[in-house]
Design a protein around this motif. Structure first.
Motif, PDB file in Angstrom:
ATOM      1  N   LEU A 145     -16.318   7.012  -3.276  1.00  0.00           N
ATOM      2  CA  LEU A 145     -16.155   8.434  -2.584  1.00  0.00           C
ATOM      3  C   LEU A 145     -16.890   9.332  -3.496  1.00  0.00           C
ATOM      4  O   LEU A 145     -17.205   9.011  -4.716  1.00  0.00           O
ATOM      5  N   SER A 196      -4.146   8.443  -6.250  1.00  0.00           N
ATOM      6  CA  SER A 196      -3.060   7.377  -5.045  1.00  0.00           C
ATOM      7  C   SER A 196      -2.747   6.093  -5.716  1.00  0.00           C
ATOM      8  O   SER A 196      -2.103   5.570  -5.001  1.00  0.00           O
ATOM      9  N   LEU A 197      -3.756   5.509  -6.265  1.00  0.00           N
ATOM     10  CA  LEU A 197      -3.225   4.083  -6.927  1.00  0.00           C
ATOM     11  C   LEU A 197      -2.237   4.087  -7.711  1.00  0.00           C
ATOM     12  O   LEU A 197      -1.993   4.794  -8.796  1.00  0.00           O
ATOM     13  N   LYS A 205     -12.922  13.857  -3.762  1.00  0.00           N
ATOM     14  CA  LYS A 205     -12.228  12.671  -2.937  1.00  0.00           C
ATOM     15  C   LYS A 205     -11.939  11.172  -3.738  1.00  0.00           C
ATOM     16  O   LYS A 205     -10.905  10.812  -3.528  1.00  0.00           O
ATOM     17  N   GLN A 206     -12.984  11.281  -4.618  1.00  0.00           N
ATOM     18  CA  GLN A 206     -12.546  10.017  -5.391  1.00  0.00           C
ATOM     19  C   GLN A 206     -11.657  10.051  -6.178  1.00  0.00           C
ATOM     20  O   GLN A 206     -10.629   9.347  -6.459  1.00  0.00           O
ATOM     21  N   GLU A 265      -8.878  12.062  -5.818  1.00  0.00           N
ATOM     22  CA  GLU A 265      -7.770  12.024  -4.944  1.00  0.00           C
ATOM     23  C   GLU A 265      -7.578  10.590  -4.716  1.00  0.00           C
ATOM     24  O   GLU A 265      -6.276  10.011  -4.759  1.00  0.00           O
ATOM     25  N   PHE A 266      -8.455   9.827  -4.592  1.00  0.00           N
ATOM     26  CA  PHE A 266      -8.023   8.467  -4.222  1.00  0.00           C
ATOM     27  C   PHE A 266      -7.642   7.567  -5.544  1.00  0.00           C
ATOM     28  O   PHE A 266      -6.521   7.029  -5.245  1.00  0.00           O
ATOM     29  N   ASP A 322      -0.271   3.357  -3.989  1.00  0.00           N
ATOM     30  CA  ASP A 322      -0.795   2.175  -3.292  1.00  0.00           C
ATOM     31  C   ASP A 322      -1.168   1.149  -4.220  1.00  0.00           C
ATOM     32  O   ASP A 322      -1.832   1.205  -5.398  1.00  0.00           O
ATOM     33  N   SER A 372     -12.222  -0.262  -4.723  1.00  0.00           N
ATOM     34  CA  SER A 372     -12.254  -0.502  -3.247  1.00  0.00           C
ATOM     35  C   SER A 372     -12.893   0.673  -2.663  1.00  0.00           C
ATOM     36  O   SER A 372     -13.503   0.391  -1.437  1.00  0.00           O
ATOM     37  N   LYS A 373     -13.114   1.731  -3.207  1.00  0.00           N
ATOM     38  CA  LYS A 373     -13.860   2.731  -2.441  1.00  0.00           C
ATOM     39  C   LYS A 373     -14.733   3.539  -3.466  1.00  0.00           C
ATOM     40  O   LYS A 373     -14.323   3.451  -4.684  1.00  0.00           O
ATOM     41  N   GLN A 396       0.891  -1.188  -0.044  1.00  0.00           N
ATOM     42  CA  GLN A 396      -0.092   0.009  -0.038  1.00  0.00           C
ATOM     43  C   GLN A 396       0.975   1.294  -0.019  1.00  0.00           C
ATOM     44  O   GLN A 396       0.233   2.301  -0.272  1.00  0.00           O
ATOM     45  N   SER A 428       0.399   6.456 -10.514  1.00  0.00           N
ATOM     46  CA  SER A 428      -1.089   6.735 -11.377  1.00  0.00           C
ATOM     47  C   SER A 428      -0.772   7.454 -12.613  1.00  0.00           C
ATOM     48  O   SER A 428      -1.520   7.344 -13.524  1.00  0.00           O
TER      49      SER A 428
END
Length: 336
Positions: free
Chosen positions: A118, A129-130, A122-123, A125-126, A108, A115-116, A102, A159
């Motif tokens: 959002l 991060s992947l 926020k989504q 940003e997530f 990550d 997985s999320k 991670q 990413s």
């Protein structure tokens, strides 16, 4: 013709077939192996053992699924690759047998887009991060009566596609006294400059066991090499851990062994009562707040070797003689 020369000729032919995008197959008494554009299939005596999915863009990582062990039973959860009533449908990034981390230089390679869920920024940003563990090449694919071998290389990307580090994998399947053995050696390579591997709870080599083996939704049990049981095995260092219980009418198990030459042996185990089974040499503090941080910098040109054997067996750890199996494994030499 000597066996080694025959294997070299077979591999040269299959490498050319892969380069040209052709389907190819190597058959032998015992193990056989075939490769397609996105997966490698391993069989034993004509029956499916597993498939190595190496170009699944949703997964963002290579993984083995399904894995069929003793009695032909599936020893990994089917979700999210297949939806089966009665299975747990949590953690869609838990795919069969896989490796992930991670925190690779802030990227990550554990979670996936699914997985999320959002909202808006926020989504975004997530998703930013992947990271991705991207298959780059096969260096060996072979099969004979005794074993099937997959050797490959992979790049770890953020990413934006920046190369962070790489790995080399040697993965060998073989049968022994009715047990399916999976030897998984992975060497992490500082190939693109220094890279920090962060102290993370979710990191390492993993198996997501069938729901019926879990403690929360099934009737399974966990034991480790020092005698801890069930929930007490979580986060503890041990040379092996066994997860066993009912699978489709049979008492079966998954034993996970950590070789003495492996990085930070004996590893800590992120083995959860709901079915996640992880050998984690990275998350020392995340798994035990009294421990020092496990974060470290993999320097350019340096490497770290992780060595594990996974045994899919009948019965519990005593019936399967896992303690004896560990002694034999500990005496073996690295494949990489």
């Amino acid at each position: 013709m000597r066996l080694k020369h025959m294997q070299q000729i077979v591999f040269a032919a299959t490498a050319l077939a892969m380069l040209l995008g052709m389907h190819w197959q190597v058959r032998a008494d015992g193990f056989s192996i075939s490769c397609e554009e996105s997966q490698v299939t391993i069989e034993y005596d004509g029956n499916l053992v597993t498939r190595y999915h190496y170009r699944d863009t949703d997964a963002r990582k290579p993984y083995f699924w399904p894995v069929l062990g003793p009695k032909g039973k599936s020893m990994t959860r089917a979700f999210p690759m297949e939806i089966i009533d009665g299975e747990q449908h949590d953690h869609p990034h838990h795919r069969g047998v896989w490796f992930g981390h991670q925190g690779v230089g802030g990227a990550d390679t554990w979670l996936e887009a699914a997985s999320k869920n959002l909202k808006d920024e926020k989504q975004e940003e997530f998703l930013a991060s992947l990271g991705t563990i991207a298959h780059t090449a096969f260096t060996e694919i072979s099969a004979n009566a005794d074993r099937a071998v997959i050797c490959s290389t992979n790049d770890y990307l953020d990413s934006a596609g920046k190369q962070l580090m790489a790995d080399e994998r040697s993965i060998v399947f073989h049968m022994s006294n009715g047990q399916l053995l999976l030897d998984f050696d992975i060497r992490l390579l500082g190939k693109y400059g220094n890279i920090e591997l962060q102290d993370m709870k979710d990191a390492g080599l993993n198996v997501r066991v069938p729901t019926s083996l879990s403690l929360t939704d099934g009737k399974g049990h966990i034991i480790n090499s020092v005698g801890d049981r069930d929930g007490d095995t979580w986060s503890k260092p041990a040379v092996w851990v066994d997860y066993h219980g009912p699978v489709d009418g049979e008492h079966l198990g998954v034993a996970f062994l950590n070789h003495p030459s492996s990085f930070r042996h004996p590893t800590r185990w992120h083995v959860r009562d709901y079915g996640l089974f992880t050998a984690n040499a990275f998350g020392q503090h995340s798994l035990d707040e009294s421990a020092d941080s496990g974060a470290f910098t993999l320097k350019d040109g340096e490497n770290v070797l992780l060595r594990h054997r996974i045994i899919f067996h009948e019965g519990d750890d005593n019936t399967a003689k896992i303690a004896e199996a560990y002694k034999a494994y500990a005496a073996s030499k690295p494949q990489l």
